[in-house]
Design a protein around this motif. Sequence first.
Motif, PDB file in Angstrom:
ATOM      1  N   ARG A 121       0.652  -1.252  -0.086  1.00 11.44           N
ATOM      2  CA  ARG A 121      -0.004  -0.063  -0.042  1.00 11.44           C
ATOM      3  C   ARG A 121       0.960   1.230  -0.258  1.00 11.44           C
ATOM      4  NH1 ARG A 121      -4.589  -1.693   4.556  1.00 11.44           N
ATOM      5  NH2 ARG A 121      -5.297  -3.516   3.325  1.00 11.44           N
ATOM      6  N   PHE A 122       2.125   1.108   0.333  1.00  8.54           N
ATOM      7  CA  PHE A 122       2.986   2.229   0.283  1.00  8.54           C
ATOM      8  C   PHE A 122       3.477   2.887  -1.168  1.00  8.54           C
ATOM      9  CE2 PHE A 122       4.899   0.915   4.472  1.00  8.54           C
ATOM     10  CZ  PHE A 122       3.766   1.387   5.019  1.00  8.54           C
ATOM     11  N   ILE A 123       3.175   1.976  -2.306  1.00 16.72           N
ATOM     12  CA  ILE A 123       3.262   2.568  -3.529  1.00 16.72           C
ATOM     13  C   ILE A 123       2.231   3.737  -4.003  1.00 16.72           C
ATOM     14  CG2 ILE A 123       3.121   2.013  -6.011  1.00 16.72           C
ATOM     15  CD1 ILE A 123       3.813  -1.128  -5.155  1.00 16.72           C
ATOM     16  N   PRO A 124       2.871   4.744  -4.213  1.00 16.97           N
ATOM     17  CA  PRO A 124       2.286   6.015  -4.541  1.00 16.97           C
ATOM     18  C   PRO A 124       1.046   5.828  -5.518  1.00 16.97           C
ATOM     19  CG  PRO A 124       4.572   6.424  -4.452  1.00 16.97           C
ATOM     20  CD  PRO A 124       4.420   4.959  -4.337  1.00 16.97           C
ATOM     21  N   LYS A 125       0.075   6.581  -5.212  1.00 22.21           N
ATOM     22  CA  LYS A 125      -1.436   6.589  -6.208  1.00 22.21           C
ATOM     23  C   LYS A 125      -0.816   7.157  -7.306  1.00 22.21           C
ATOM     24  CE  LYS A 125      -5.655   8.827  -6.792  1.00 22.21           C
ATOM     25  NZ  LYS A 125      -6.515   9.831  -6.403  1.00 22.21           N
ATOM     26  N   ALA A 126       0.060   8.166  -7.715  1.00 19.36           N
ATOM     27  CA  ALA A 126       0.390   8.609  -8.868  1.00 19.36           C
ATOM     28  C   ALA A 126       0.951   7.399  -9.571  1.00 19.36           C
ATOM     29  CB  ALA A 126       1.467   9.776  -8.728  1.00 19.36           C
ATOM     30  N   VAL A 127       1.953   6.676  -9.053  1.00 20.33           N
ATOM     31  CA  VAL A 127       2.597   5.507  -9.628  1.00 20.33           C
ATOM     32  C   VAL A 127       1.668   4.538 -10.129  1.00 20.33           C
ATOM     33  CG1 VAL A 127       4.349   3.531  -9.546  1.00 20.33           C
ATOM     34  CG2 VAL A 127       4.741   5.789  -8.638  1.00 20.33           C
ATOM     35  N   VAL A 128       0.780   4.192  -9.361  1.00 19.33           N
ATOM     36  CA  VAL A 128      -0.510   3.033  -9.620  1.00 19.33           C
ATOM     37  C   VAL A 128      -1.223   3.756 -10.966  1.00 19.33           C
ATOM     38  CG1 VAL A 128      -2.501   1.814  -8.992  1.00 19.33           C
ATOM     39  CG2 VAL A 128      -0.516   2.223  -7.406  1.00 19.33           C
ATOM     40  N   ILE A 129      -1.518   5.052 -10.792  1.00 17.60           N
ATOM     41  CA  ILE A 129      -2.462   5.471 -11.839  1.00 17.60           C
ATOM     42  C   ILE A 129      -1.758   5.598 -13.259  1.00 17.60           C
ATOM     43  CG2 ILE A 129      -3.690   7.333 -12.571  1.00 17.60           C
ATOM     44  CD1 ILE A 129      -4.647   8.027  -9.717  1.00 17.60           C
ATOM     45  N   GLY A 130      -0.480   6.096 -13.055  1.00 15.96           N
ATOM     46  CA  GLY A 130       0.213   6.226 -14.269  1.00 15.96           C
ATOM     47  C   GLY A 130       0.625   4.791 -15.263  1.00 15.96           C
ATOM     48  N   PHE A 131       1.026   3.722 -14.409  1.00 15.38           N
ATOM     49  CA  PHE A 131       1.043   2.648 -15.133  1.00 15.38           C
ATOM     50  C   PHE A 131       0.065   1.852 -15.507  1.00 15.38           C
ATOM     51  CE2 PHE A 131       0.365  -0.709 -12.195  1.00 15.38           C
ATOM     52  CZ  PHE A 131       0.801  -0.441 -10.920  1.00 15.38           C
ATOM     53  N   THR A 132      -1.196   2.073 -14.511  1.00 11.88           N
ATOM     54  CA  THR A 132      -2.482   1.374 -15.030  1.00 11.88           C
ATOM     55  C   THR A 132      -3.145   2.154 -16.481  1.00 11.88           C
ATOM     56  OG1 THR A 132      -3.056   1.028 -12.590  1.00 11.88           O
ATOM     57  CG2 THR A 132      -5.043   1.340 -14.234  1.00 11.88           C
ATOM     58  N   ILE A 268      -0.240  -5.897  -6.428  1.00 16.05           N
ATOM     59  CA  ILE A 268      -1.063  -4.596  -6.080  1.00 16.05           C
ATOM     60  C   ILE A 268      -2.370  -4.648  -6.556  1.00 16.05           C
ATOM     61  CG2 ILE A 268      -1.273  -2.312  -7.015  1.00 16.05           C
ATOM     62  CD1 ILE A 268       1.857  -2.189  -7.335  1.00 16.05           C
ATOM     63  N   GLU A 269      -2.344  -5.451  -7.560  1.00 18.79           N
ATOM     64  CA  GLU A 269      -3.971  -5.576  -7.959  1.00 18.79           C
ATOM     65  C   GLU A 269      -4.836  -6.629  -7.261  1.00 18.79           C
ATOM     66  OE1 GLU A 269      -6.186  -6.371 -12.513  1.00 18.79           O
ATOM     67  OE2 GLU A 269      -4.132  -6.594 -12.265  1.00 18.79           O
ATOM     68  N   SER A 270      -4.257  -7.745  -6.904  1.00 17.62           N
ATOM     69  CA  SER A 270      -4.882  -8.654  -5.820  1.00 17.62           C
ATOM     70  C   SER A 270      -5.340  -7.804  -4.693  1.00 17.62           C
ATOM     71  CB  SER A 270      -4.038  -9.719  -5.581  1.00 17.62           C
ATOM     72  OG  SER A 270      -2.965  -9.510  -4.827  1.00 17.62           O
ATOM     73  N   GLY A 305       0.499 -25.439 -18.177  1.00 20.41           N
ATOM     74  CA  GLY A 305       0.333 -24.479 -19.473  1.00 20.41           C
ATOM     75  C   GLY A 305      -0.193 -23.081 -19.442  1.00 20.41           C
ATOM     76  N   GLY A 306      -0.284 -22.797 -18.046  1.00 24.23           N
ATOM     77  CA  GLY A 306      -0.922 -21.465 -17.928  1.00 24.23           C
ATOM     78  C   GLY A 306       0.291 -20.459 -17.252  1.00 24.23           C
ATOM     79  N   PHE A 307      -0.239 -19.222 -17.289  1.00 21.39           N
ATOM     80  CA  PHE A 307       0.686 -18.331 -16.860  1.00 21.39           C
ATOM     81  C   PHE A 307       0.109 -17.085 -15.931  1.00 21.39           C
ATOM     82  CE2 PHE A 307      -2.330 -17.069 -20.496  1.00 21.39           C
ATOM     83  CZ  PHE A 307      -2.771 -15.779 -20.148  1.00 21.39           C
ATOM     84  N   ALA A 308       0.679 -15.930 -16.059  1.00 21.14           N
ATOM     85  CA  ALA A 308       0.587 -15.090 -14.666  1.00 21.14           C
ATOM     86  C   ALA A 308      -0.906 -14.817 -14.392  1.00 21.14           C
ATOM     87  CB  ALA A 308       1.219 -13.797 -14.919  1.00 21.14           C
ATOM     88  N   ALA A 309      -1.295 -14.760 -13.261  1.00 17.88           N
ATOM     89  CA  ALA A 309      -2.644 -14.577 -12.449  1.00 17.88           C
ATOM     90  C   ALA A 309      -2.644 -13.832 -11.346  1.00 17.88           C
ATOM     91  CB  ALA A 309      -3.464 -15.824 -12.443  1.00 17.88           C
ATOM     92  N   THR A 310      -3.572 -13.085 -11.117  1.00 20.83           N
ATOM     93  CA  THR A 310      -3.716 -12.152  -9.988  1.00 20.83           C
ATOM     94  C   THR A 310      -5.326 -12.044  -9.582  1.00 20.83           C
ATOM     95  OG1 THR A 310      -3.268 -10.161  -8.863  1.00 20.83           O
ATOM     96  CG2 THR A 310      -3.933 -10.072 -11.138  1.00 20.83           C
TER      97      THR A 310
END
Length: 561
Positions: A121-132, A268-270, A305-310
């Motif tokens: 939760r310490f990851i700043p909102k600006a970073v989360v919104i920017g990469f989202t 983060i997403e989960s 045979g699957g890949f990344a999930a969250t």
Amino acid sequence: MKISFHPKLLDTLPGYGKLQFTHDVSAGLTVGVLALPLAMAFAIASGMSPTAGIWTAIVAGLMISAFGGSRVQIGGPTGAFIPIIYGIVVDYGVQSLLVATMLAGAMLVAMGVFRLGNLIRFIPKAVVIGFTNGIAVVIFLAQIKDFLGLRIDHLPGEFFGKMKALLTHLDTLDLPTVALSIASIVVLLSWNRLARSIKFLTRLPGPLGVLVIATVANALLQLPVETIGSRFNGIPQQLPAFALPELSLQTLGKLISPALTIALLGAIESLLSARVADGAIDDRHDPNQELIAQGIANLAAPLFGGFAATGAIARTATNVRTGGRTPVAGIVHALVLLAIVLVLAPFASHIPLATLSAIVVVVAVNMGEWHEFRGLERFGIAYRTTLLSTFFVTVFFDLSLAVELGMVLASLFFIYRMSNLTHVERLPLTELSMLPGFLYPDGSPRVIAYSIYGTLFFGAIHKLETLLDPAVAHPEVVILELHHLVSLDTTALEGLESLCKDLSNQGCALILCNLDKQPASLITRSGFAEKVGVNNICSDIYGALARAKLLLPKLADDDRP
């Protein structure tokens, strides 16, 4: 260290009754049919087969629900992973993607074991919104090929190569594919209004409804568009083989960075999804248990045979809205997908890729928080710079680099702000003029006192340079009043030690007073208290003045500053 492993499923089983089971089964059925088109669409957009997406949803979804720290979390492939997964597949191949996913799974388990869930939760909102928002743009651009039916054998993963390939092949645009793509989007956007008019459609999720309509139309009319059958030879109507991915030591080192990005983005997403769900069901998830479950899911999915999930926010919200209140709903969702694969796989050959592309386009547009761009002028330069830098680096270069840059920028701006909040003020001490021996014959002070406000740390250590003003007569005692000093780090402590040494070399004593709990603890533990002298650490300014009086030698008549 004691490892805590307590899935939420164990908390929900006592008192579990028939009524709740009915609600969970209903919710699981709804989410299962919703997950089917999304799993296939996200897999194809990631450069994988639709089968890989379905088995990711089955295996990872089952693990996340069975071992997770949330009552209602639904796991599976999500759109946020598309740029990372596509880049790994293009650069290193599918086997390397499976290895990177398992590395990310191990990282997630370690994060949960070491109880780092709340730190996400310490990851700043600006970073989360920017990469989202950046991810949303990247996903949108990646869908142009299938949306327009362009004949491109290999679409590069990086932005400039991708745009060049798209522009170069615009003349291969396929009109039937474009027509079907646009029609799919129109139906998808108007689905809720359509469902209100036709009652039996209300239980059918929009993406699945569009997929069924397009598939039936294609099967009956034999539309001249590319399908899952024509590109992937359909979906096997059988269980996948259990196998370990091929490990290449040559590429293992190169996969650490994208694996870390998968782990961080998945965490983060989960946790964001679980936190949103908490508010809807009046519960509180266990973030560390959730990370362990996410890690187990990403360790297990590649074996089939699957890949990344969250955790998937949209599917989790659908689960809550349709009555799911325990992990049983998520388990049912995975079993529904398994049943669909084993029974209805042959029909998947008729699914048009244009319709799946249209579904992903709508997901990409909806996942972006575009209103944040419109309101940027309301925020400071630090927030704007961090958000926009993260966004543009995500779009034009690399998501891993974008997250790293965003965190560095956010940290630097935070250090700058904290440094500005730290300041040093000269205390007037006007009462010294009334005390004999505290002033030189010319009236200049023999004792100077300062108060330090805020946090004294490595980014604000330069503030100590202002303690001795060259324009002021050289004092014999310097008092630091530290009641307003909230915290002190080791770099600032080293600065205080240097100050004490410099003052001592000039025949000047240093007195500290009114120390708060944290600075006092560090000064004592580090041994600095002995260096400055235990008697020179006082409880308040009056004690410090009394101590200064004892330290001041008696002035001769001809003494001068």
